[in-house]
Motif scaffolding. Structure first.
Motif, PDB file in Angstrom:
ATOM      1  N   LEU A   1       0.921  -1.181   0.002  1.00 11.58           N
ATOM      2  CA  LEU A   1      -0.215  -0.050   0.166  1.00 11.58           C
ATOM      3  C   LEU A   1       0.814   1.386  -0.106  1.00 11.58           C
ATOM      4  O   LEU A   1       0.581   2.261  -0.711  1.00 11.58           O
ATOM      5  CB  LEU A   1      -0.637  -0.255   1.139  1.00 11.58           C
ATOM      6  CG  LEU A   1      -2.116  -1.082   1.134  1.00 11.58           C
ATOM      7  CD1 LEU A   1      -2.728  -1.245   2.430  1.00 11.58           C
ATOM      8  CD2 LEU A   1      -3.064  -0.757  -0.164  1.00 11.58           C
TER       9      LEU A   1
ATOM     10  N   GLY B   1      -8.057  -8.227   3.849  1.00  9.99           N
ATOM     11  CA  GLY B   1      -7.554  -6.598   3.741  1.00  9.99           C
ATOM     12  C   GLY B   1      -6.907  -6.434   2.465  1.00  9.99           C
ATOM     13  O   GLY B   1      -7.234  -5.507   1.837  1.00  9.99           O
ATOM     14  N   ALA B   2      -6.222  -7.317   1.770  1.00 10.80           N
ATOM     15  CA  ALA B   2      -5.616  -7.127   0.775  1.00 10.80           C
ATOM     16  C   ALA B   2      -6.479  -7.413  -0.616  1.00 10.80           C
ATOM     17  O   ALA B   2      -6.296  -6.368  -1.562  1.00 10.80           O
ATOM     18  CB  ALA B   2      -4.357  -8.247   0.610  1.00 10.80           C
TER      19      ALA B   2
ATOM     20  N   HIS C   1      -8.425  -3.849  -0.360  1.00  3.52           N
ATOM     21  CA  HIS C   1      -7.576  -2.695  -1.113  1.00  3.52           C
ATOM     22  C   HIS C   1      -7.215  -3.131  -2.358  1.00  3.52           C
ATOM     23  O   HIS C   1      -6.211  -2.248  -2.745  1.00  3.52           O
ATOM     24  CB  HIS C   1      -6.638  -2.198  -0.017  1.00  3.52           C
ATOM     25  CG  HIS C   1      -7.100  -1.845   1.475  1.00  3.52           C
ATOM     26  ND1 HIS C   1      -7.619  -0.486   1.680  1.00  3.52           N
ATOM     27  CD2 HIS C   1      -7.130  -2.382   2.594  1.00  3.52           C
ATOM     28  CE1 HIS C   1      -7.893  -0.351   2.693  1.00  3.52           C
ATOM     29  NE2 HIS C   1      -7.608  -1.324   3.267  1.00  3.52           N
TER      30      HIS C   1
END
Lengths: 275, 321
Positions: free
Chosen positions: A131, A162-163, A166
């Motif tokens: 990120l 989460g990956a 995002h």
């Protein structure tokens, strides 16, 4: 430096012997996992990753996180061979004031991007790196090598969610699926199956390969870059053999940690030394 | 600050002051990124999130992931500000703080809200009464607990500029203003709010206000008490502590935290080794918080001016000549 498949195979063979020698002289080490992951690490450092050992801290370099930090006995010889530091340092493994021991320290080992050892940390750390690099406009990749037993840790699945959320397409996870954890065959401890489906259901692109077949390893790592263009993180589930290359240890979970005998060392030298 | 007067800030909670400061810092420093765990609103970082959505990352209710990711951001040159309730950072993500941030000494800012018993009615699971002890034990860690909202604004700025891991401890509700006028806030440098000769009260966070009340009561009885705002618990202002020991001969510590491993033991350790005088600790006496309105809970558990007053009397009684 981009080695061909046959050159990579040769290099991985040399590095396996470096690892075994290093473990033997240290009186023990994480032999099984260091050898099962050796083809993956060799392909990354000698073909795939955008790195410059002359300038190890370049901001736009690709990152590698050895989440299964105990495989440092395989990782350290790779970094030495790639030119981050002298191979002459390998015999210092585990010694007082050494730059390296069982688990890697980013501030002590040139070329090491993250201090690891405790399991389940590498993937979320890699997510943060991916990120941050994206925020800076770099197209750098972040490769995270996960052990299979490590996937018991829930933090991996927090990061997997989460990956995907995002859209961290520059993040590539590689599972060194050698089917063994410390207490036994992983299916008899806590099974990961269906492993590919688990990752898919978490929103990841998946590739499954024989992780000890260099052509497949190289192909998958390159394909991961293309798959990432779809906007999702990519996982390579690499079927490997614990202790690969050391006939006495292959497929035996008890070689998670151990020290080869004189005879076993001689056998490895004959098999891997090409003499 | 954004058209707000000092009086406006004084009326805020520490977390609101934090949010305000962070939003301003975000405009000044593009390396600052905000990390949240589905509590960006209640940690009051929403102002930053609204102004800088590209630099805001919500990880959902996954504090361990957030803290590890913060390490990744810092390793790539960012200044990650990770926000969550105190018990989640210190307990849930304890190992991530220790191994991913403190061991590699990465520049991560842990912004911890709802600390101590400031969410008293939420019950013990939500009380953060061990965080100082946990964070103190980690090498490379700095711990800051501002005493009021104005100081929080100064502390947030200082923490962002301070290299290395920092744990900033903030409560939930409005704070009583204890610091007067414009003063310089320096991490590791305690502030003497009231001079005194018979005893020194060393407090952190919202217990500083209670310490001042206790000192006023002591004064009404003719006892001169010094009050030190120990806003930085690690590194401790050893000089200020030893001066207090030498000049007043008795010390009381006050913290909204267990007496095990917190400010009190930090002070006692330094005093014992260098200039032994009585040290009496006010804090949670090896117990958990209870449910109820915050002020009543604190009174019941001895985290108020009255308890500090009594502790001061005890410390003076135990003075050695």
């Amino acid at each position: 430096m981009k080695l061909t498949v046959s050159e990579l195979e040769c290099k991985a063979r040399e590095l396996r012997l470096d690892s075994i020698e290093m473990i033997a002289q240290a009186g023990g080490g994480h032999l099984g996992g260091s050898l099962s992951a050796m083809d993956i690490m060799t392909a990354l450092y000698f073909n795939v990753m955008r790195i410059d050992p002359e300038h190890p801290m370049k901001a736009d370099r690709d990152r590698f996180i050895l989440s299964a930090g105990h495989k440092a006995a395989g990782y350290v010889p790779v970094l030495a061979a790639r030119g981050y530091f002298s191979r002459d340092l390998l015999p210092t493994f585990n010694k007082l004031d050494s730059r390296f021991g069982m688990h890697p320290d980013m501030h002590k080992i040139p070329g090491c991007d993250a201090s690891t050892g405790s399991l389940g940390h590498g993937l979320p750390v890699g997510l943060g790196m991916a990120l941050a690099l994206r925020l800076d406009g770099f197209d750098s990749k972040v490769f995270v090598l996960l052990g299979d037993g490590e996937l018991h840790e829930g933090t991996n699945w927090e990061a997997a969610m989460g990956a995907a959320q995002h859209k961290t397409s520059s993040l590539v996870a590689i599972v060194d699926y050698n089917k063994c954890s410390m207490d036994g065959p992983i299916d008899q401890v806590v099974s990961l199956e269906p492993l590919v489906d688990k990752w898919k259901s978490f929103g990841w692109e998946t590739i499954r390969i024989d992780g000890n077949d260099m052509a497949q390893v190289l192909g998958a790592l390159k394909e991961a870059a293309d798959r990432g263009n779809r906007g999702n993180p990519v996982v390579i589930v690499a079927d490997t053999v614990k202790g690969k290359g050391a006939a006495f240890a292959e497929g035996d979970y008890r070689w998670h940690y151990g020290c080869p005998s004189e005879d076993q060392l001689a056998e490895a030298r004959t098999a891997l030394g090409g003499e | 600050m954004a058209g707000l007067s000092m009086a406006d800030i004084e009326k805020m909670s520490a977390r609101d002051a934090f949010g305000l400061a962070l939003s301003e810092i975000g405009a000044e420093n593009v390396n600052v990124v905000l990390l949240g765990a589905d509590a960006i609103g209640s940690t009051r970082a929403a102002g930053f999130a609204k102004r800088f959505p590209d630099r805001t990352f919500n990880f959902g209710i996954a504090e361990q992931e957030m803290i590890s990711a913060a390490a990744g951001f810092a390793a790539c040159g960012k200044i990650p500000v990770a926000t969550a309730y105190g018990f989640l950072i210190s307990l849930r993500a304890c190992e991530q703080v220790r191994s991913d941030i403190c061991y590699p000494n990465l520049n991560v800012k842990l912004m911890s809200t709802h600390t101590g018993l400031t969410m008293a009615e939420a019950g013990t699971t939500h009380h953060s009464t061990e965080d100082i002890a946990i964070m103190r034990s980690f090498a490379n860690m700095t711990i800051v607990a501002p005493s009021d909202s104005v100081e929080t604004v100064k502390a947030v700025r200082a923490v962002i500029d301070y290299p290395g891991p920092v744990y900033l401890r903030m409560g939930r509700g409005e704070t009583e203003s204890v610091n007067r006028g414009d003063y310089e806030f320096v991490i590791g440098k305690a502030i003497t709010l009231r001079e005194g000769t018979a005893v020194t009260i060393i407090a952190c966070g919202i217990m500083v206000a209670e310490a001042l009340k206790a000192a006023a009561k002591l004064s009404s009885e003719g006892v001169s008490a010094r009050v030190i705002n120990m806003h930085t618990i690690k590194p401790l202002d050893v000089e200020a502590v030893l001066r207090a020991a030498r000049e007043t001969g008795a010390i009381v510590t006050a913290e909204e935290h267990t007496v095990i491993g917190g400010l009190g033991e930090a002070v006692a350790g330094v005093v014992c080794e260098n200039s032994p005088v009585p040290v009496v600790k006010v804090g949670l006496n090896d117990c958990y918080g209870i449910i109820g309105p915050e002020d009543m809970v604190k009174q019941r558990l001895g985290l108020d001016a009255e308890s500090i007053f009594k502790a001061a009397k005890k410390a003076i009684l135990h003075k050695v000549d």
